[in-house]
Design a protein around this motif. Structure first.
Motif, PDB file in Angstrom:
ATOM      1  N   VAL A 114       0.834  -1.201   0.000  1.00 16.36           N
ATOM      2  CA  VAL A 114       0.000   0.000   0.000  1.00 16.36           C
ATOM      3  C   VAL A 114       0.870   1.253   0.000  1.00 16.36           C
ATOM      4  CG1 VAL A 114      -1.737   1.297   1.288  1.00 16.36           C
ATOM      5  CG2 VAL A 114      -1.943  -1.184   1.084  1.00 16.36           C
ATOM      6  N   THR A 115       1.964   1.233   0.777  1.00 15.71           N
ATOM      7  CA  THR A 115       2.870   2.380   0.794  1.00 15.71           C
ATOM      8  C   THR A 115       3.535   2.567  -0.563  1.00 15.71           C
ATOM      9  OG1 THR A 115       3.293   1.988   3.149  1.00 15.71           O
ATOM     10  CG2 THR A 115       4.807   3.437   1.996  1.00 15.71           C
ATOM     11  N   ALA A 116       3.911   1.463  -1.220  1.00  9.93           N
ATOM     12  CA  ALA A 116       4.485   1.561  -2.565  1.00  9.93           C
ATOM     13  C   ALA A 116       3.475   2.149  -3.539  1.00  9.93           C
ATOM     14  CB  ALA A 116       4.942   0.182  -3.036  1.00  9.93           C
ATOM     15  N   ALA A 117       2.213   1.736  -3.418  1.00  8.74           N
ATOM     16  CA  ALA A 117       1.168   2.300  -4.273  1.00  8.74           C
ATOM     17  C   ALA A 117       1.009   3.789  -4.021  1.00  8.74           C
ATOM     18  CB  ALA A 117      -0.153   1.565  -4.027  1.00  8.74           C
ATOM     19  N   ASN A 118       0.991   4.171  -2.747  1.00 13.61           N
ATOM     20  CA  ASN A 118       0.871   5.589  -2.408  1.00 13.61           C
ATOM     21  C   ASN A 118       2.064   6.388  -2.919  1.00 13.61           C
ATOM     22  OD1 ASN A 118      -1.623   5.529  -1.091  1.00 13.61           O
ATOM     23  ND2 ASN A 118      -0.697   4.851   0.825  1.00 13.61           N
ATOM     24  N   ALA A 171       6.104   6.015 -12.389  1.00 11.52           N
ATOM     25  CA  ALA A 171       5.792   5.917 -10.972  1.00 11.52           C
ATOM     26  C   ALA A 171       4.315   5.604 -10.764  1.00 11.52           C
ATOM     27  CB  ALA A 171       6.162   7.219 -10.252  1.00 11.52           C
ATOM     28  N   LEU A 172       3.452   6.216 -11.554  1.00 15.30           N
ATOM     29  CA  LEU A 172       2.016   5.940 -11.452  1.00 15.30           C
ATOM     30  C   LEU A 172       1.727   4.485 -11.767  1.00 15.30           C
ATOM     31  CD1 LEU A 172      -0.974   6.859 -11.265  1.00 15.30           C
ATOM     32  CD2 LEU A 172      -0.831   7.399 -13.713  1.00 15.30           C
ATOM     33  N   TRP A 173       2.302   3.970 -12.838  1.00 18.65           N
ATOM     34  CA  TRP A 173       2.044   2.583 -13.223  1.00 18.65           C
ATOM     35  C   TRP A 173       2.611   1.619 -12.185  1.00 18.65           C
ATOM     36  CZ3 TRP A 173       4.148   3.910 -18.743  1.00 18.65           C
ATOM     37  CH2 TRP A 173       3.206   4.737 -19.395  1.00 18.65           C
ATOM     38  N   PHE A 174       3.782   1.957 -11.649  1.00 19.42           N
ATOM     39  CA  PHE A 174       4.342   1.139 -10.563  1.00 19.42           C
ATOM     40  C   PHE A 174       3.412   1.136  -9.358  1.00 19.42           C
ATOM     41  CE2 PHE A 174       6.601   1.348  -6.487  1.00 19.42           C
ATOM     42  CZ  PHE A 174       7.154   0.081  -6.436  1.00 19.42           C
ATOM     43  N   GLY A 175       2.868   2.308  -8.995  1.00 14.22           N
ATOM     44  CA  GLY A 175       1.963   2.389  -7.856  1.00 14.22           C
ATOM     45  C   GLY A 175       0.705   1.581  -8.067  1.00 14.22           C
ATOM     46  N   CYS A 176       0.151   1.615  -9.269  1.00 11.90           N
ATOM     47  CA  CYS A 176      -1.056   0.846  -9.547  1.00 11.90           C
ATOM     48  C   CYS A 176      -0.769  -0.659  -9.516  1.00 11.90           C
ATOM     49  CB  CYS A 176      -1.635   1.255 -10.905  1.00 11.90           C
ATOM     50  SG  CYS A 176      -2.305   2.932 -10.920  1.00 11.90           S
ATOM     51  N   PHE A 177       0.395  -1.060 -10.014  1.00 10.62           N
ATOM     52  CA  PHE A 177       0.767  -2.478  -9.943  1.00 10.62           C
ATOM     53  C   PHE A 177       0.935  -2.911  -8.489  1.00 10.62           C
ATOM     54  CE2 PHE A 177       3.719  -6.065 -10.134  1.00 10.62           C
ATOM     55  CZ  PHE A 177       3.107  -6.862 -11.102  1.00 10.62           C
ATOM     56  N   ALA A 178       1.557  -2.050  -7.661  1.00 10.43           N
ATOM     57  CA  ALA A 178       1.716  -2.373  -6.238  1.00 10.43           C
ATOM     58  C   ALA A 178       0.363  -2.471  -5.544  1.00 10.43           C
ATOM     59  CB  ALA A 178       2.582  -1.312  -5.560  1.00 10.43           C
ATOM     60  N   ALA A 179      -0.579  -1.612  -5.915  1.00 11.89           N
ATOM     61  CA  ALA A 179      -1.925  -1.704  -5.345  1.00 11.89           C
ATOM     62  C   ALA A 179      -2.557  -3.042  -5.684  1.00 11.89           C
ATOM     63  CB  ALA A 179      -2.794  -0.554  -5.851  1.00 11.89           C
ATOM     64  N   GLY A 180      -2.342  -3.516  -6.915  1.00  6.68           N
ATOM     65  CA  GLY A 180      -2.856  -4.829  -7.296  1.00  6.68           C
ATOM     66  C   GLY A 180      -2.230  -5.948  -6.487  1.00  6.68           C
ATOM     67  N   LEU A 181      -0.931  -5.833  -6.221  1.00  9.52           N
ATOM     68  CA  LEU A 181      -0.281  -6.834  -5.362  1.00  9.52           C
ATOM     69  C   LEU A 181      -0.851  -6.793  -3.948  1.00  9.52           C
ATOM     70  CD1 LEU A 181       3.466  -6.507  -6.471  1.00  9.52           C
ATOM     71  CD2 LEU A 181       1.801  -8.238  -7.151  1.00  9.52           C
ATOM     72  N   GLY A 182      -1.200  -5.597  -3.478  1.00  8.65           N
ATOM     73  CA  GLY A 182      -1.848  -5.494  -2.178  1.00  8.65           C
ATOM     74  C   GLY A 182      -3.201  -6.176  -2.157  1.00  8.65           C
ATOM     75  N   GLY A 193      -6.403  -7.932   0.103  1.00  7.05           N
ATOM     76  CA  GLY A 193      -7.637  -7.373  -0.417  1.00  7.05           C
ATOM     77  C   GLY A 193      -7.765  -5.877  -0.249  1.00  7.05           C
ATOM     78  N   VAL A 194      -6.995  -5.289   0.691  1.00 10.67           N
ATOM     79  CA  VAL A 194      -7.158  -3.862   0.993  1.00 10.67           C
ATOM     80  C   VAL A 194      -6.246  -2.983   0.146  1.00 10.67           C
ATOM     81  CG1 VAL A 194      -7.902  -4.331   3.344  1.00 10.67           C
ATOM     82  CG2 VAL A 194      -5.479  -3.982   2.883  1.00 10.67           C
ATOM     83  N   GLY A 195      -5.504  -3.565  -0.780  1.00  8.07           N
ATOM     84  CA  GLY A 195      -4.636  -2.749  -1.627  1.00  8.07           C
ATOM     85  C   GLY A 195      -5.399  -1.727  -2.432  1.00  8.07           C
ATOM     86  N   VAL A 196      -6.669  -2.004  -2.702  1.00 13.39           N
ATOM     87  CA  VAL A 196      -7.483  -1.078  -3.483  1.00 13.39           C
ATOM     88  C   VAL A 196      -7.693   0.245  -2.750  1.00 13.39           C
ATOM     89  CG1 VAL A 196      -9.702  -1.881  -2.581  1.00 13.39           C
ATOM     90  CG2 VAL A 196      -9.564  -0.984  -4.911  1.00 13.39           C
ATOM     91  N   LEU A 197      -7.489   0.254  -1.417  1.00 18.89           N
ATOM     92  CA  LEU A 197      -7.669   1.494  -0.644  1.00 18.89           C
ATOM     93  C   LEU A 197      -6.660   2.561  -1.049  1.00 18.89           C
ATOM     94  CD1 LEU A 197      -8.419   0.161   2.954  1.00 18.89           C
ATOM     95  CD2 LEU A 197     -10.026   0.977   1.233  1.00 18.89           C
ATOM     96  N   ALA A 210      -1.925   3.283   7.217  1.00 15.84           N
ATOM     97  CA  ALA A 210      -1.975   4.745   7.312  1.00 15.84           C
ATOM     98  C   ALA A 210      -0.768   5.310   8.055  1.00 15.84           C
ATOM     99  CB  ALA A 210      -3.262   5.193   8.003  1.00 15.84           C
ATOM    100  N   LEU A 211      -0.092   4.491   8.839  1.00 12.00           N
ATOM    101  CA  LEU A 211       1.003   4.975   9.677  1.00 12.00           C
ATOM    102  C   LEU A 211       2.185   5.526   8.872  1.00 12.00           C
ATOM    103  CD1 LEU A 211       2.328   5.331  12.440  1.00 12.00           C
ATOM    104  CD2 LEU A 211       2.936   2.902  12.388  1.00 12.00           C
TER     105      LEU A 211
END
Length: 560
Positions: free
Chosen positions: A131-135, A150-161, A166-170, A319-320
């Motif tokens: 999630v931090t990588a996505a952010n 960086a955007l595409w990397f973040g979206c890929f990291a969100a998918g891995l989350g 399941g909460v990577g979509v947050l 969030a931390l």
């Protein structure tokens, strides 16, 4: 990073998984390696549908690299936590400067929840990293961009989350403050126009990460269609996600629960809030998007998890890192204020005094409470070592206060916490794990049945199969206990002379004659019995076991 590696890696390889979550994930990873099936996780003979397999596969891969399960079950958490620290530093350096990034990473490294979870073999540090990588990818594009990679990397990291918990979509909640900032022309945003093609590729990157799991899963389930397969799909995609959020079945907490988490588990960072809140408010009044986006995202995550009745402290852990990031530019100045220095020393003292008092009390004047503490954790002869560890921790923290005093309160805080976590990793955690180990129970069972016998488990916990070197039979984990016992009786009847069953004593009545069983002792508060078919009542032969209610079967929730 060297300091982080020292603190977070201290004790790795020195202990076995301890309840409640560590043995579950480790057992699934064990079975992945043993079966070669890394796509469908199993807990015993059951399909494990509580979580996607990504984290357990990482543990299995760690075992393939290290060959040691004591290292492998903790290695993903260690690497993910180090990665999270680096992401926070790198983002702080890019948004402000090197010093802000260092302070942000150091603040995260000092936070109790972050370090405690980093030293556990649980899924949350890995989810936090993704999630931090996505952010980080989204923020670099929104604030420092355009940075499409960086955007595409973040979206890929969100998918891995997503395929981890399941909460990577947050992570995509970041779009809410970004759109508001664009609407009201906040400072610090990238001014380049957004292209539809850029977001189409971003969506494909997100879906590609999810497809790494879903496509092989779809092919596997199509080729192995069964009732168990359909139940697995229904549970993991409906029950464990939507239904668990809307209609949870455990971990009920009040709406303000996460305020308690922030002011306790996020210490000592939360002690800086009296200085951080005015600073953040001033930056928001100046329309600085560098603070709006991460702060608003953190608040949205906390609100999201506050809306459901089921709450656990680790749910808001993603969030931390962003809160620590937003604290980085101000912490150096805050620690130069007298009130912050007093608070830092008071925090160290609040840890030192109870640790020292508890150690001295346990060593010199044991009370009913300390005796109960020792018995509940089966410390036995190891209790004195625990009390000595408490005394050492208390003395170390006291020396940190005396040496640094008010002028260098921040150094006292850092040194005191470093000593605490080193002692925990190298001394206390291995001691507690060894004291509650299943090894003595396993040794008694092995000596009783011999190497040629077969063994089955009824009403078992995940840490028990992990402790056996031999193959053990089970009849499901979430299967009701009376059904497990019935299946065990039928299994024994196929070879009465060579088959034994290790059973929780609460489950035996009315089918198993306690006098005909062998007492294997009490481990982790559970009384275990070993029996062969001759201990089974004639009325229960053939697996005819009466159905009882929860109280009839020991009053313990079988899912816990």
């Amino acid at each position: 990073m060297l300091l982080a590696l020292l603190l977070l890696a201290a004790g790795i390889g020195m202990r076995t998984p301890t309840p409640s979550d560590e043995p579950r994930f480790a057992l699934v990873a064990h079975q992945m390696v043993a079966s070669g099936n890394w796509l469908i996780p199993h807990r015993g003979s059951d399909w494990y549908s509580d979580k996607p397999p990504t984290f357990m596969a990482m543990q299995a891969a760690s075992h393939a690299l290290t060959g040691d399960w004591r290292v492998a079950f903790l290695l993903p958490s260690l690497l993910a936590s180090l990665g999270t620290l680096w992401l926070v530093y790198d983002l702080g350096r890019r948004l402000w400067n090197h010093r802000a990034g260092m302070w942000a990473a150091l603040a995260l490294l000092c936070t109790v929840q972050f370090v405690f979870q980093a030293k556990r073999g649980q899924i949350d540090p890995t989810v936090t990293f993704f999630v931090t990588a996505a952010n980080a990818g989204l923020l670099r594009h929104f604030l420092l961009g355009p940075d499409r990679r960086a955007l595409w990397f973040g979206c890929f990291a969100a998918g891995l989350g997503v395929i981890t918990k399941g909460v990577g979509v947050l992570a995509f909640l970041m779009l809410v403050p970004w759109l508001l900032a664009r609407r009201y022309r906040w400072q610090g945003l990238s001014t380049a126009p957004e292209r539809i093609a850029t977001w189409l590729v971003a969506a494909l990157a997100f879906l590609a990460a999810i497809a790494c799991w879903l496509l092989p899963l779809a092919f596997y389930l199509h080729a192995h269609d069964s009732i168990a397969a359909r139940d697995y799909v229904s549970d993991i995609f409906v029950n464990q996600t939507l239904h668990r959020y809307v209609h949870p079945w455990n971990s009920f907490q009040p709406p303000w629960f996460y305020l308690e988490v922030i002011f306790t588990s996020w210490l000592p960072l939360s002690l800086a809030l009296p200085g951080l809140l005015p600073a953040w408010r001033q930056r928001l009044r100046e329309h600085d998007a560098r603070f709006l986006l991460p702060l608003a995202w953190s608040v949205l995550v906390i609100v999201f998890f506050s809306l459901t009745r089921a709450k656990r402290d680790v749910y808001i852990m993603p969030a931390l890192p962003l809160l620590a990031l937003c604290a980085g530019p101000f912490l150096r100045d805050i620690l130069q204020r007298r009130w912050a220095q007093w608070l830092a020393l008071a925090f160290v003292l609040a840890l030192a005094v109870p640790a020292l008092a508890l150690g001295l009390l346990g060593m010199l004047h044991p009370t009913a409470w300390t005796r109960h503490f020792v018995e509940a954790r089966q410390l036995g002869d190891h209790a004195s070592s625990l009390w000595i560890a408490c005394i050492v921790i208390g003395i170390w923290m006291g020396l940190c206060i005396a040496a640094c005093r008010l002028r260098r309160a921040g150094m006292a805080l850092l040194a005191g916490l470093a000593g605490l976590w080193l002692a925990w990793g190298l001394w206390v955690a291995p001691l507690l794990a060894r004291a509650s180990s299943q090894a003595p129970l396993v040794q008694r069972v092995e000596q009783t049945i011999g190497p040629d016998a077969e063994l089955a488990l009824v009403a078992w916990k995940e840490e028990l199969p992990l402790a056996f070197q031999r193959k053990v039979t089970d009849f499901g984990f979430v299967t009701p206990w009376h059904e497990q016992l019935a299946a065990a009786i039928r299994w024994q009847q196929q070879s009465p002379a060579h088959r034994w069953v290790l059973v929780l004593s609460d489950v035996m009545a009315p089918c198993i004659d306690k006098a005909a069983t062998l007492d294997m002792g009490i481990t982790s508060g559970r009384d275990w019995r070993l029996y062969r078919l001759d201990a089974v009542a004639p009325s229960c032969r053939g697996g005819v076991v009466p159905v009882g209610d929860v109280e009839d079967w020991g009053g313990i929730d079988k899912r816990r």
